[in-house]
Design an enzyme around this catalytic site. Structure first.
Site, PDB file in Angstrom:
ATOM      1  N   TYR A   1      35.892  44.452  45.964  1.00 41.25           N
ATOM      2  CA  TYR A   1      36.466  45.501  45.116  1.00 41.25           C
ATOM      3  C   TYR A   1      35.655  46.735  45.149  1.00 41.25           C
ATOM      4  O   TYR A   1      34.600  46.686  45.414  1.00 41.25           O
ATOM      5  CB  TYR A   1      36.239  44.888  43.649  1.00 41.25           C
ATOM      6  CG  TYR A   1      37.203  43.830  42.944  1.00 41.25           C
ATOM      7  CD1 TYR A   1      38.463  43.853  43.335  1.00 41.25           C
ATOM      8  CD2 TYR A   1      36.589  42.803  42.407  1.00 41.25           C
ATOM      9  CE1 TYR A   1      39.193  42.947  42.689  1.00 41.25           C
ATOM     10  CE2 TYR A   1      37.420  41.766  41.834  1.00 41.25           C
ATOM     11  CZ  TYR A   1      38.605  41.738  42.084  1.00 41.25           C
ATOM     12  OH  TYR A   1      39.411  40.739  41.317  1.00 41.25           O
TER      13      TYR A   1
ATOM     14  N   HIS B   1      43.301  43.931  31.532  1.00 38.50           N
ATOM     15  CA  HIS B   1      42.786  43.632  32.904  1.00 38.50           C
ATOM     16  C   HIS B   1      41.841  42.174  32.708  1.00 38.50           C
ATOM     17  O   HIS B   1      41.156  41.917  33.590  1.00 38.50           O
ATOM     18  CB  HIS B   1      41.657  44.949  33.244  1.00 38.50           C
ATOM     19  CG  HIS B   1      42.328  45.849  33.907  1.00 38.50           C
ATOM     20  ND1 HIS B   1      42.331  47.173  33.605  1.00 38.50           N
ATOM     21  CD2 HIS B   1      43.009  46.020  35.134  1.00 38.50           C
ATOM     22  CE1 HIS B   1      42.983  47.862  34.308  1.00 38.50           C
ATOM     23  NE2 HIS B   1      43.325  47.388  35.236  1.00 38.50           N
TER      24      HIS B   1
ATOM     25  N   ARG C   1      44.229  55.375  43.979  1.00 39.89           N
ATOM     26  CA  ARG C   1      43.555  54.359  44.476  1.00 39.89           C
ATOM     27  C   ARG C   1      44.658  53.211  45.294  1.00 39.89           C
ATOM     28  O   ARG C   1      45.618  53.662  44.888  1.00 39.89           O
ATOM     29  CB  ARG C   1      42.674  53.586  43.654  1.00 39.89           C
ATOM     30  CG  ARG C   1      43.123  52.714  42.640  1.00 39.89           C
ATOM     31  CD  ARG C   1      42.463  51.982  41.609  1.00 39.89           C
ATOM     32  NE  ARG C   1      41.598  50.916  42.186  1.00 39.89           N
ATOM     33  CZ  ARG C   1      42.234  49.643  42.444  1.00 39.89           C
ATOM     34  NH1 ARG C   1      43.194  49.301  41.791  1.00 39.89           N
ATOM     35  NH2 ARG C   1      41.295  48.671  42.981  1.00 39.89           N
TER      36      ARG C   1
ATOM     37  N   ASN D   1      45.544  48.776  46.157  1.00 41.00           N
ATOM     38  CA  ASN D   1      45.197  47.626  45.737  1.00 41.00           C
ATOM     39  C   ASN D   1      45.901  46.885  46.733  1.00 41.00           C
ATOM     40  O   ASN D   1      46.888  47.334  47.245  1.00 41.00           O
ATOM     41  CB  ASN D   1      45.298  47.075  44.366  1.00 41.00           C
ATOM     42  CG  ASN D   1      44.618  45.862  44.099  1.00 41.00           C
ATOM     43  OD1 ASN D   1      44.018  45.153  44.573  1.00 41.00           O
ATOM     44  ND2 ASN D   1      44.870  45.099  43.039  1.00 41.00           N
TER      45      ASN D   1
ATOM     46  N   GLU E   1      49.627  48.214  47.329  1.00 39.50           N
ATOM     47  CA  GLU E   1      49.903  49.300  46.170  1.00 39.50           C
ATOM     48  C   GLU E   1      49.218  50.359  46.221  1.00 39.50           C
ATOM     49  O   GLU E   1      47.981  50.436  46.277  1.00 39.50           O
ATOM     50  CB  GLU E   1      49.795  48.460  44.776  1.00 39.50           C
ATOM     51  CG  GLU E   1      50.666  47.264  44.458  1.00 39.50           C
ATOM     52  CD  GLU E   1      50.127  46.614  43.247  1.00 39.50           C
ATOM     53  OE1 GLU E   1      50.986  45.792  42.519  1.00 39.50           O
ATOM     54  OE2 GLU E   1      49.015  47.198  42.512  1.00 39.50           O
TER      55      GLU E   1
ATOM     56  N   TYR F   1      42.727  34.497  42.848  1.00 39.48           N
ATOM     57  CA  TYR F   1      43.247  35.386  41.940  1.00 39.48           C
ATOM     58  C   TYR F   1      44.652  36.046  42.647  1.00 39.48           C
ATOM     59  O   TYR F   1      45.627  36.311  41.879  1.00 39.48           O
ATOM     60  CB  TYR F   1      42.363  36.490  41.667  1.00 39.48           C
ATOM     61  CG  TYR F   1      43.024  37.654  40.799  1.00 39.48           C
ATOM     62  CD1 TYR F   1      43.620  37.611  39.481  1.00 39.48           C
ATOM     63  CD2 TYR F   1      43.060  39.055  41.232  1.00 39.48           C
ATOM     64  CE1 TYR F   1      43.887  38.420  38.717  1.00 39.48           C
ATOM     65  CE2 TYR F   1      43.646  40.010  40.626  1.00 39.48           C
ATOM     66  CZ  TYR F   1      44.159  39.675  39.217  1.00 39.48           C
ATOM     67  OH  TYR F   1      44.708  40.749  38.872  1.00 39.48           O
ATOM     68  N   LYS F   2      44.487  36.388  43.880  1.00 40.33           N
ATOM     69  CA  LYS F   2      45.851  36.960  44.687  1.00 40.33           C
ATOM     70  C   LYS F   2      46.779  36.075  44.870  1.00 40.33           C
ATOM     71  O   LYS F   2      47.882  36.213  45.537  1.00 40.33           O
ATOM     72  CB  LYS F   2      45.173  37.596  45.825  1.00 40.33           C
ATOM     73  CG  LYS F   2      44.570  38.973  45.520  1.00 40.33           C
ATOM     74  CD  LYS F   2      43.936  39.585  46.730  1.00 40.33           C
ATOM     75  CE  LYS F   2      42.896  40.666  46.505  1.00 40.33           C
ATOM     76  NZ  LYS F   2      43.631  41.851  46.001  1.00 40.33           N
TER      77      LYS F   2
END
Lengths: 346, 321
Positions: free
Chosen positions: A37, A193, A223, A225, A265, A316-317
């Site tokens: 991250y 979040h 940004r 992701n 994204e 998480y992904k």
């Protein structure tokens, strides 16, 4: 200019694919051979020609098909677009921003004529030619946010700013990586979040909120992701998890190239002038593994990133189940040679 | 993020003496286009080039957000201040070219409010002039209470009354008229938001009265318009850039840092937004904290300063800049 719009699907037979030119302009997100991250925010200024950053709002060969897919999602589930009552002004801000930028960036595709509050909008790819009164929702077929985002690729969250926080009070979300506007609507920045692992302890969200609250008009930021998607489905929503969740069990060494996609994204942040709200466009780009490995550098680097990704992030992904198969497949394209600096294909 | 990186070249297209203390300045784009849309409560930062000195002062936009052919700000002359308002009053003339920033809103309306109750004191009226125009153009429900010294200094009271009639309530000191705040607060409908802009004493009074009457803090919004105060000159070492600077009597620490060629972030330049917060590496002397940002602990620790409004007296000060 002439964009060659593709006729394709993001469901059923999944006929989506990228042209060689579109592969070259894919926003590959990894500046080095590993990933962790970071807030990775940079100014969102028009960038190099033939990249997705050439204009503030990128229109590409998937435009018409993506808009058709959005209409299908909304027909099945109207709650994918919501706006709390105090957010109507932010909807008009959004409409103004998208119309003026599109007309400026792509004059052969979009035309906006303004005479006071009497506006005339032409969208040639979608065959739309509408006259309406700015500020008067009764003169449009939908509310201002839904009207313009049915004509704009990517999801849009509209965040109200008050009480030292940001609130998810409006949006349209049909091309998302497993989150739900209907679930998040009305939540503040820390609430929506909350499911993200590790980042809270790293203080990422406190810093990001501070930055976003100070974001100024005329100085948008962006940004990125990333995640992965099995089959070229844009609508990987919690609402439709039963339709796509099991796809993750269908990956085999034979079908990785066509079935597995890197999903990037590009997330942007704009201060809206009348409402003082924040517009958060989230634009999704898909790239098949077969398309990714047409760049030897991207193939080597993505192999190393995916192989070394911390388990919490893989969990998480949602990559855990098929990660070993994809890493094995990608390893054939990684001879161990060093990769060059930068994000470009080579 | 800073206003300075998004500067707008502007021309002064009108200068109007509103009364003995207040002048209004109109700015249009030098290239003739429309200025950026803004929301009521927003300010711009005006760059003043006064010989070798550059001052950057924030002023609330008081024109209607519906018309962005020009921006209008009203500036009260401060005869004992650092000279920004005096520069505007004495030196700026019709046709002058000046640089202004994009609008920034740190005092925006809460659009969920069923009603907006506004309390203004003196020149604190300016953000409300824009906000009432914005609300009146839609269906916004508002009521404005405005305290002034006398009729001659009731800046824009006549304009506001003409526009909004009985929604405007005026209180003149010299007529012995006083705002019965407790009563006004007690008679508001559920869902009302309270806004106050005026002298520090008034803001404290309104916030305390509202809190005592049980108003939740989230429904009480306030804007300080305190400008940086002049003070004794002091020396500072900027450790990161390795520069020694002196902060002049009529200069803010932030302006002195900028004059040394550095580019620290800022938004409000009034000690409110927190953007220019700077770490103190070492000091031998006394801080004069004039901001509304740092917590009491931050002040006690001596590790932080807000260079837009705060000063220092003593032997040495080293900052992480």
């Amino acid at each position: 200019m002439g964009i060659n719009f593709r006729q394709e699907t993001f469901r059923d037979d999944y006929s989506f694919k990228n042209s060689p030119e579109q592969i070259r302009r894919f926003p590959f997100p990894f500046p080095e051979d590993k990933y962790m991250y970071s807030v990775n925010i940079e100014p969102h200024v028009p960038g190099l020609k033939d990249t997705v950053f050439e204009h503030l709002f990128d229109v590409d060969e998937h435009y018409i098909s993506e808009m058709q897919d959005r209409a299908l999602v909304l027909a099945e589930d109207p709650l994918r677009c919501q706006s709390l009552p105090h957010m109507e002004l932010a909807g008009w801000d959004t409409l103004e921003l998208l119309m003026t930028e599109k007309a400026k960036s792509y004059p052969d595709l979009f035309t906006l004529t303004r005479d006071g509050d009497k506006w005339h909008w032409i969208n040639r790819p979608l065959g739309i030619d509408d006259h309406f009164t700015f500020g008067d929702s009764s003169t449009l077929p939908y509310g201002p946010l839904e009207y313009i985002t049915r004509q704009s690729q990517g999801d849009f969250a509209v965040l109200d700013q008050r009480d030292n926080n940001l609130w998810m009070d409006a949006g349209i979300v049909t091309t998302q990586a497993d989150w739900s506007l209907d679930f998040d609507i009305g939540m503040n920045f820390f609430e929506w979040h909350a499911p993200v692992p590790l980042a809270h302890q790293m203080g990422v969200f406190t810093r990001a909120l501070k930055f976003l609250m100070a974001l100024q008009q005329g100085q948008p930021s962006r940004r990125h992701n990333w995640t992965m998607t099995i089959n070229s489905r844009l609508d990987t929503s919690p609402e439709n998890f039963h339709k796509w969740g099991t796809d993750r069990a269908t990956v085999t060494p034979e079908n990785v190239g066509q079935k597995v996609h890197l999903r990037v994204e590009v997330q942007m942040f704009f201060r809206l002038p009348r409402s003082n709200a924040l517009l958060f466009p989230i634009r999704c780009y898909l790239l098949k593994m077969d398309e990714l490995v047409t760049s030897p550098k991207w193939a080597r680097r993505f192999h190393r990133v995916l192989r070394d990704l911390p388990n919490e992030l893989a969990e998480y992904k949602g990559l855990v189940r098929y990660r070993p198969t994809v890493v094995e497949w990608l390893s054939k394209y990684d001879d161990g040679a060093p990769t060059s600096a930068g994000l470009g294909p080579d | 993020m800073k206003a300075g990186s998004n500067r707008i070249e502007a021309v002064v297209t009108n200068v109007v003496a509103v009364n003995e203390l207040v002048k209004r300045f109109h700015f249009e784009r030098a290239d003739g286009g429309l200025l950026p849309t803004f929301s009521g409560g927003a300010h711009i930062v005006v760059e003043m080039r006064d010989d070798e000195k550059t001052r950057l002062n924030p002023y609330s936009l008081m024109s209607t957000p519906l018309d962005t052919r020009d921006y209008r700000v009203s500036i009260r002359r401060d005869d004992v201040g650092r000279g920004g308002s005096l520069f505007m009053h004495r030196k700026v003339k019709l046709g002058d070219r000046m640089v202004i920033s994009n609008p920034v809103n740190l005092f925006s309306l809460d659009l969920r409010a069923k009603k907006h109750l506004m309390i203004a004191g003196g020149i604190g009226i300016t953000p409300f002039v824009a906000q009432t125009s914005q609300l009146a153009a839609g269906t916004g429900n508002f009521e404005l209470h405005y305290a002034v010294r006398n009729d001659a200094l009731a800046t824009y009271a006549d304009v506001l009354r003409e526009r909004h009639g009985s929604r405007i309530h005026l209180y003149r000191d010299d007529h012995g008229e006083t705002l019965d705040l407790a009563r006004v607060l007690a008679t508001q409908p559920l869902g009302t938001h309270l806004y106050v802009c005026g002298p520090a004493g008034m803001i404290t009074w309104v916030r305390n009265t509202a809190a005592a009457a049980g108003w939740p803090a989230e429904r009480v919004h306030f804007e300080h318009f305190a400008a940086p105060q002049p003070g004794r000159p002091f020396d500072v070492r900027l450790a990161v850039s390795g520069v020694e600077i002196q902060v002049g009597e009529h200069e803010s620490l932030l302006e002195a840092i900028e004059a040394a060629g550095l580019d620290p972030p800022y938004l409000c330049r009034g000690g409110v937004c927190g953007q220019c917060e700077t770490n103190v590496i070492s000091h031998d002397g006394k801080f004069l904290h004039n901001d509304h940002w740092l917590s009491e602990e931050d002040r006690q620790s001596g590790c932080k300063i807000m260079p837009c409004v705060s000063r220092f007296e003593g032997k040495s000060l080293v900052l992480e800049r």
